[in-house]
Design a protein around this motif. Structure first.
Motif: not given
Length: 906
Positions: A790-811, A883-888
């Motif tokens: 819990p608490g780990m994070w990944f962040q993206v900062e864009l140069p200007e505002p955009r109407r964001l609606t979705e993200l996709q990724f593979e793991s 989020t969630g618990e450490a053992g998730d």
């Protein structure tokens, strides 16, 4: 259900027969013509591309006038047997055991160009009888009325039929219990049989086959009546729309709709669908009609300069002629109507080395079996009749295309209005085809009153209709008193087809045994050997695995058709050693059929051994289930226009009926493209290209699971590599895109989220491994490098505002060693398992300034692919928080192929 008034019957008598003395048979009016009369009665015909000029409307002809507009092959004659006003909008016919004719009347079909009231309960199934054997139907009743666009009519025993309505899932049995010609009893026959949507995209033509199974269009399964209830088995997809029939060998033939071509005829559909190149002779797809008015849905490109159709584009009704009162050369030929071209086609099957190729008999003469210059001739069904002739159902109307293909402003709609074709409705004619010097069979069938012993005799009749009906009635009776006579007939009858029907009647009575079946497997007649192999499948399924040895032996039969049948049976039943047997058969015979069937069966076996086409570790069980169901639906419904391989069904002139789906960047792009198209339909040019089909119909009547299955298959099957679609995604898109009209391509594309392109102005950071954060957007990947918490994070900062609606990724899944909670005796202390590496639980947050954050989504990433959609919101910052618990989660959090999407402004 009201009786038809006597005044109408009197009028009908005037329409169908000339005056004759009492007791003498009537002299029917006939037509035979080699030179075409003027199109549209000589009235002006507008140029193909002209949809504006005022011209004389196309007016309905009388029965006598229409007869004069037919162009037939030498020696043939047409005569009316039933016409309006007694019947209206006839779409299909069927005969019961007493030779009475049931007529499926679609009285609400296209009563105007907008299909107003098409699903009103105003359709019926009428019953007509020739009471004195003079060839004229003189007793008429309405068997069932107040139906919602009924799909088929199948006589089922004495005074009984099977039918179902559109947008319903149940087949019902209607019975006349008091003999007045009107059904007064309604019973549920079977469920889970139908589908919703456009009336042209629903199952039709339920047909009882020689193998005692019943087949219909679209449905990739067959059903069977048994004394204990209705059972079903899967089949291959049939690609059919409006036509199912069988030949003298008991093979079911299916008729495509939009393709204008026979769709499944190579091998019995229960063995699956095989890819057979060149199964249509060169030039087969070109029709040679005479009614040149250019009213074709694909537009002007579908017309020759004279306004006639240049490629088949619609077909309906089919029959393999099996009668005995037309020239013998017609027996076994396949007939179907092309109502858009106003022709009836005669197709001759040529079987070479186990492979069938279809030929238009009149290709060299650039002609057809039956043609008409009357633009209202609409042949929609064909049937071998009890009298040994051929009956042709003529819907005789202005519009033949359903309302989704006649929208305002379309070429077809303009032509319809130009010629006033929308006003020609509520008619219909049924014609009898005869040949000079050959009288129709004047026997009056009375099979519904006959004993089983009397019915057995009909199994040797020269007319296939008599054989079929006698077998059905014997099987329904379950009377085993005729078993010995059936055995004798199967062994010794001089009638080849009598032997076939006797064998299958025994099978239907549950009286077929291994001894007789093996005897027939060794018969000198290869056709009998084939039927015995097919019938033995029932015994094999019941537990007699000893037939495996017979299949292996017969797979190297010197007759390719017999060898192919043995191979098909082994593949269907998954007999042990099938793979080796197939290879042995292919080594023993160079016949094309043996090689083709063997190769494709081996491919299927390899696929099964690998766990199926969607067996890779990258799919969850839910995704596999969706993809498998989607493949079935695609084969049943979508392949008709998009092609079995997804590359589009050819429509001539280098065009296809519908766009290619295989390899399409649109299909493999954002999933909303496919979802919205399925929900609401798509019309007009697609990406600047026009297609012969013109419109993709809305499928939104189906539930979210159905839409998700089809969307998943077209995105991940057909060689495509896009992610599957979940029912939850469909539900979200359905709720956010309420509409009643199909999309245009430009409008659809403008509504779909677009991917943001990563550039150096983006600032990427993470709680762990910021220096590797850019790898999240490519194959290098990003990882926390430590077990997720819990608490780990990944962040993206864009140069200007955009109407964001979705993200996709593979793991990707990660292989780890896990200690068993309680090791058992002999168990290794550790075992390897694969675990997901996406954030076990997450929250997505957005911000304009990086300080005030708004949560927009939360969930779990438990599969290889994760797609997170949320309502569009202006933001410069996007953050994913673990989020969630450490053992998730047991592995490090990993991401690759990260993609961000924005939604166009409203």
């Amino acid at each position: 259900m009201r009786p038809i008034r006597a005044s109408l019957l009197a009028l009908f008598g005037v329409l169908t027969a000339t005056t004759c003395s009492p007791g003498a048979p009537p002299t029917p009016r006939t037509a035979a013509r080699l030179e075409p009369p003027p199109v549209n009665g000589g009235r002006p015909i507008a140029p193909i591309t002209d949809t504006i000029s005022v011209v004389e409307p196309i007016l309905p002809a009388s029965v006598e006038e229409e007869l004069q507009r037919f162009v037939l092959q030498p020696g043939y004659r047409l005569e009316p047997v039933l016409t309006e006003p007694v019947i209206r909008e006839p779409a299909a016919i069927a005969f019961d055991g007493n030779g009475r004719m049931f007529v499926l009347e679609l009285r609400t079909y296209m009563q105007d160009a907008d299909a107003t009231g098409e699903l009103d309960p105003a359709n019926r199934i009428s019953l007509h009888e020739d009471t004195d054997g003079d060839g004229v139907y003189d007793r008429h009743t309405v068997f069932v009325d107040s139906l919602v666009f009924p799909r088929f009519v199948l006589p089922f025993g004495a005074n009984s039929i099977l039918t179902m309505e559109s947008n319903e899932d149940e087949v019902y049995r209607f019975t006349d219990t008091d003999g007045d010609g009107r059904a007064d009893k309604r019973e549920l026959f079977t469920r889970d049989f139908g589908r919703a949507g456009n009336v042209e995209h629903q199952q039709a033509f339920l047909t009882w086959g020689m193998d005692n199974w019943m087949y219909s269009t679209y449905n990739a399964f067959r059903i069977r009546w048994t004394p204990d209830g209705v059972i079903r088995e899967p089949t291959g997809p049939n690609g059919a729309q409006w036509g199912v029939t069988q030949d003298n060998e008991g093979k079911i033939w299916f008729q495509g709709g939009a393709s204008g071509l026979p769709s499944q005829f190579q091998f019995p559909v229960v063995y699956g669908r095989f890819q057979v190149p060149d199964q249509l002779a060169p030039g087969f797809e070109e029709p040679f009609g005479l009614a040149g008015v250019g009213d074709f849905q694909p537009g002007p490109d579908a017309s020759r300069p004279d306004g006639t159709l240049n490629r088949v584009t619609g077909s309906a009704g089919n029959d393999v002629f099996r009668g005995d009162r037309l020239p013998e050369e017609l027996i076994g030929d396949y007939f179907y109507g092309e109502p858009v071209a106003r022709i009836v086609r005669r197709v001759h099957p040529v079987v070479t080395e186990g492979i069938t190729q279809l030929h238009n008999v009149y290709q060299a003469e650039r002609s057809e079996f039956i043609r008409s210059t009357d633009p209202l001739f609409r042949p929609v069904d064909i049937a071998t009749a009890p009298d040994g002739t051929l009956y042709i159902v003529d819907m005789y109307r202005g519009i033949i295309q359903e309302g989704n293909w006649t929208p305002p402003g379309s070429h077809l709609r303009n032509k319809i209005e130009q010629y006033g074709m929308d006003s020609v409705t509520s008619r219909g004619r049924i014609w009898r085809l005869t040949y000079e010097g050959m009288e129709r069979d004047r026997r009056r069938p009375r099979m519904l009153e006959e004993t089983p012993a009397e019915l057995v005799r009909h199994l040797e009749d020269r007319n296939g209709w008599w054989r079929d009906m006698a077998q059905q009635l014997l099987v329904l009776s379950q009377d085993r008193s005729v078993v010995l006579e059936l055995r004798r007939m199967a062994q010794k009858s001089k009638s080849r087809y009598g032997r076939y029907h006797a064998l299958w009647t025994l099978e239907g009575l549950g009286a077929l045994d291994a001894e007789l079946t093996r005897e027939l497997m060794a018969d000198e007649d290869p056709g009998v050997r084939i039927q015995a192999i097919r019938a033995s499948e029932t015994l094999y399924k019941q537990g007699d695995a000893s037939f495996a040895a017979d299949y292996r032996r017969l797979s190297t039969d010197p007759v390719p058709d017999v060898a192919v049948q043995a191979m098909l049976t082994m593949g269907l039943l998954r007999v042990p050693d099938t793979e080796q047997t197939l290879r042995t058969a292919m080594a023993a015979s160079s016949a094309r059929g043996v090689q083709l069937v063997g190769t494709q069966l081996l491919e299927r076996l390899a696929e099964v051994a690998a766990g199926g086409p969607f067996s890779g570790s990258g799919f969850t069980e839910e995704e596999r289930a969706l993809l498998t169901r989607g493949a079935q639906i695609f084969g049943e419904l979508c392949a008709e226009c998009h092609g079995e391989s997804g590359r589009g069904t050819p429509a001539g002139g280098g065009r296809t009926i519908a766009p290619a789906l295989a390899g399409s960047p649109r299909v493999q792009g954002h999933p909303e493209y496919v979802i919205k198209t399925l929900l609401h339909g798509l019309t007009g040019p697609v990406g600047g290209n026009t297609y012969a089909g013109g419109i993709m119909l809305a499928m939104g009547e189906n539930d979210d699971d159905w839409i998700a299955a089809v969307a998943s298959y077209v995105r991940r099957g057909l060689g495509n590599e896009a992610s599957p679609v979940t029912p939850e995604e469909v539900a979200r898109v359905r709720a956010s895109s309420q509409r009643t009209e199909p999309w245009s391509y430009d409008e659809l594309v403008a509504s779909i989220p677009t991917e943001l392109e990563l550039d150096d102005s983006w600032k990427l950071s993470a709680s762990h491994g910021t220096e590797r954060a850019r790898g999240a957007f490519n194959f290098a990947g990003w990882s926390t490098g430590a077990r997720q918490a819990p608490g780990m994070w990944f962040q993206v900062e864009l140069p200007e505002p955009r109407r964001l609606t979705e993200l996709q990724f593979e793991s990707p899944m990660q292989r780890i060693r896990r200690e068993p909670p309680a090791p058992q005796a002999g168990e290794a202390p550790q075992r390897a398992v694969f675990v997901p590496t996406g954030p076990a639980k997450y929250r997505v947050e957005l911000s304009l300034d990086g300080r005030a954050w708004t949560p927009v989504a939360e969930g779990e990433a438990r599969s290889v692919r994760t797609r997170i959609a949320f309502p569009a919101q202006e933001a410069r910052f996007l953050r994913i928080v673990r989020t969630g618990e450490a053992g998730d989660g047991e592995a490090a959090w990993t991401m690759m192929g990260l993609r961000l999407f924005e939604r166009p402004g409203q």
